[in-house]
Every structure is written in C-alpha cells, then in structure tokens.
Design an enzyme around this catalytic site. Structure first.
Site, short mmCIF file in Angstrom:
data_model
loop_
_atom_site.label_atom_id
_atom_site.label_comp_id
_atom_site.label_asym_id
_atom_site.label_seq_id
_atom_site.Cartn_x
_atom_site.Cartn_y
_atom_site.Cartn_z
N HIS A 296 -59.64 94.00 -29.36
CA HIS A 296 -59.44 92.57 -29.10
C HIS A 296 -58.06 92.13 -29.63
CE1 HIS A 296 -59.93 88.23 -29.26
NE2 HIS A 296 -60.88 88.39 -28.35
N ASN B 19 -68.58 86.74 -27.08
CA ASN B 19 -67.95 87.24 -28.30
C ASN B 19 -67.98 86.11 -29.32
OD1 ASN B 19 -66.28 88.27 -30.26
ND2 ASN B 19 -64.42 88.20 -29.01
N TRP B 20 -68.88 86.24 -30.27
CA TRP B 20 -69.08 85.14 -31.22
C TRP B 20 -68.01 85.11 -32.32
CZ3 TRP B 20 -75.16 85.12 -32.20
CH2 TRP B 20 -75.80 84.90 -30.98
N LYS B 21 -67.19 86.14 -32.39
CA LYS B 21 -66.12 86.20 -33.39
C LYS B 21 -66.68 85.92 -34.79
CE LYS B 21 -62.87 85.04 -29.77
NZ LYS B 21 -61.56 84.50 -29.41
N GLU C 290 -57.59 89.94 -21.13
CA GLU C 290 -57.54 88.66 -21.82
C GLU C 290 -56.09 88.31 -22.15
OE1 GLU C 290 -61.48 87.80 -23.97
OE2 GLU C 290 -60.37 89.15 -25.25
N GLY D 278 -58.74 80.95 -26.69
CA GLY D 278 -58.98 79.88 -27.64
C GLY D 278 -58.04 78.71 -27.51
N GLU E 131 -57.15 89.70 -31.26
CA GLU E 131 -57.15 89.25 -32.66
C GLU E 131 -57.11 90.45 -33.62
OE1 GLU E 131 -60.53 86.69 -32.15
OE2 GLU E 131 -59.31 85.44 -30.84
N SER F 74 -60.48 81.31 -22.51
CA SER F 74 -60.84 79.94 -22.12
C SER F 74 -61.66 79.88 -20.83
CB SER F 74 -59.59 79.05 -22.02
OG SER F 74 -58.97 78.95 -23.30
P1 PGA Z 1 -62.14 82.07 -25.71
O1 PGA Z 1 -62.13 83.57 -26.32
O2 PGA Z 1 -63.17 82.08 -24.60
O3 PGA Z 1 -62.54 81.21 -26.86
O4 PGA Z 1 -60.78 81.80 -25.21
C1 PGA Z 1 -62.23 84.70 -25.47
C2 PGA Z 1 -62.11 85.94 -26.30
O5 PGA Z 1 -61.29 86.00 -27.21
O6 PGA Z 1 -62.84 86.94 -26.06
#
Ligand code: PGA
Length: 253
Positions: free
Chosen positions: A95, A9-11, A167, A173, A97, A213
C-alpha cells in the site's frame, strides 16, 4: 468474466469492539450478494475477532500487511502462519502508505507476495503514482517498475492468484477521485504490462481494482469501466451503508 472484488481497507481505524460491530453490520448487509466478492481488512489486533464474525458468511477476511519471514526476532511484525491460522484469505501488500511512511520497497513487496502465495493466501498488490510522477510524464515507467518488482520470479499460475489494486496516491484519502477515463486508461495500461510479462490469458484473468476516494456516488461510473474489476476502499469502507452501496454498484453491473 472477471468477478468483481470490493475490499474494505480499514487502515488504523476501529478498536477491536468497533471492528466486531462493523463486521457484523457488513455481514448482515451483504447476505444476499451473490456475484461480488466482498473482503474486509481490519487491523491485526481485531483480525481474529473479525474472523469469527465472518466465518461461514460471504464476507472474506484480509489483513493489511505481513512479514516475509516465517518467525523470529522481528518486533512488531506478524507472520503468514499467524494470518493463515485465523482464516484470512487475502493480504494487502505494498500500500502506498507502507511505501511512503514505512520503507516498503519493490524488494519487500516481492518477498511478501511470495510468502503470501506460498502459504496459499492471495495478495492484493497495491501500485500507484504520485501527482508529481503523473504530471512529470513518468506514470507508465513508475507503474511498470512497481509491477515488475512485485511479480519478480512469479510464475503465471502464481500471478493468476493475485489481485492488483491501482491506487493513484493523489486520490487516496483526498476526496479527489480519478476520472472514469483516467482510471480506465491507466488500468488498461496496467493490464498491458501484465500481458507483456505473462501473455494474454493471464492478463485478461487478473483482476484490477481501483482505489482512491471511491465512494457510493462515483463507484458506478468507475466500476462500469472495462478494466476496473472492483475497488479497494478506505474511508467509505468504515461505515456499512456506504461500503454496501459500493458493493451494490458492483453487483448491479
Ligand atoms: P480512500 O483509501 O478510499 O480513503 O481514498 C483507499 C485506500 O487507501 O486503499
């Protein structure tokens, strides 16, 4: 046997040209990967160009969201037909976010999941609790609400086409990863919720990724857990060598 699925997931990272470079590196790195499904999710802007890079390779394309309406006056949004036309197979939905910053609700997740399935694409449905919720003893009710919301009115056949990404919000993150045991226990619980809704054969077939992470140095332990069928990777997916190391850890299980 559930096939491992490792998705990057490149966000909101990488320009279009940077995305093309990274996609090419990943395609090259994973060409001998046979047993693990590899998926990358660039931004909408880069998705069509990345689609050209991954076409005919063993890397599949995802996008990071979709709108539930077919078309029309929805400034800033992208429809499922647009996503389908470029050849994306997966859509990341719900997600944390999106839930935290962009008003994603159980209802909008459900609408997006249905729209994605109706177009023949596969949703990666994200769920997860905050640290306050975990510490407050409401982990199970939070996850149950998220799962029941996302799968509302979905048939067993439709459920089989979905992937769940568990998650924990506190691990995304942050560099703080769930322990192997925490992730396994929670994902076993997620599977039990699916069993309550759809019965054992569906719950045993649905793949559940861990996200938050996941890195090359912890991937092996997490992926060895019985109910962890892959990873949704943020930070470590932005470099082909660390992303590949996680894919290799899945392939070696
Ligand atoms: P992260 O993100 O690996 O940077 O913790 C995972 C995600 O949000 O899908």
């Amino acid at each position: 046997m559930r096939q491992y699925i490792i998705a990057g997931n490149w966000k909101m990272n990488k320009t279009v040209s940077e995305s093309v470079i990274l996609a090419k590196q990943i395609v090259d790195a994973v060409k001998d990967i046979k047993n693990t499904e590899v998926v990358i999710a660039p931004t909408f802007l880069a998705a069509a160009k990345v689609a050209d890079v991954v076409k005919g390779t063993n890397v599949k394309l995802a996008v990071q969201d979709v709108h539930w309406k077919d078309q029309g006056a929805f400034t800033g949004k992208v429809s499922i037909d647009m996503v389908k036309e470029i050849g994306a197979e997966y859509v990341i939905i719900g997600h944390s976010e999106q839930r935290q910053y962009f008003h994603e609700t159980e209802e909008s997740v459900n609408l997006k999941v249905k729209k994605t399935l109706s177009a023949g694409l596969k949703p990666i449905i994200c769920i997860g609790e905050t640290l306050e919720q975990r510490n407050g003893g409401i982990l199970e009710s939070v996850l149950t609400t998220q799962i029941e919301g996302a799968y509302k009115d979905l048939s067993a056949d439709e459920a089989l086409k979905t992937v769940i990404a568990y998650e924990p919000v506190w691990a995304i993150g942050t560099g703080v990863v769930a322990t192997d045991e925490q992730a396994q226990d929670t994902q076993a619980f997620v599977r039990s919720v699916m069993k309550n809704i759809y019965g054992e054969s569906v719950s045993e077939a649905v793949r559940i990724q861990y996200g938050g992470s996941m890195k090359p140095d912890n991937a092996k332990g997490l992926l060895a857990q019985k109910d962890i069928d892959g990873g949704l990777i943020g930070g470590a997916a932005l470099k082909s060598d660390s992303f590949f190391a996680i894919i290799a850890a899945a392939e070696a299980q």
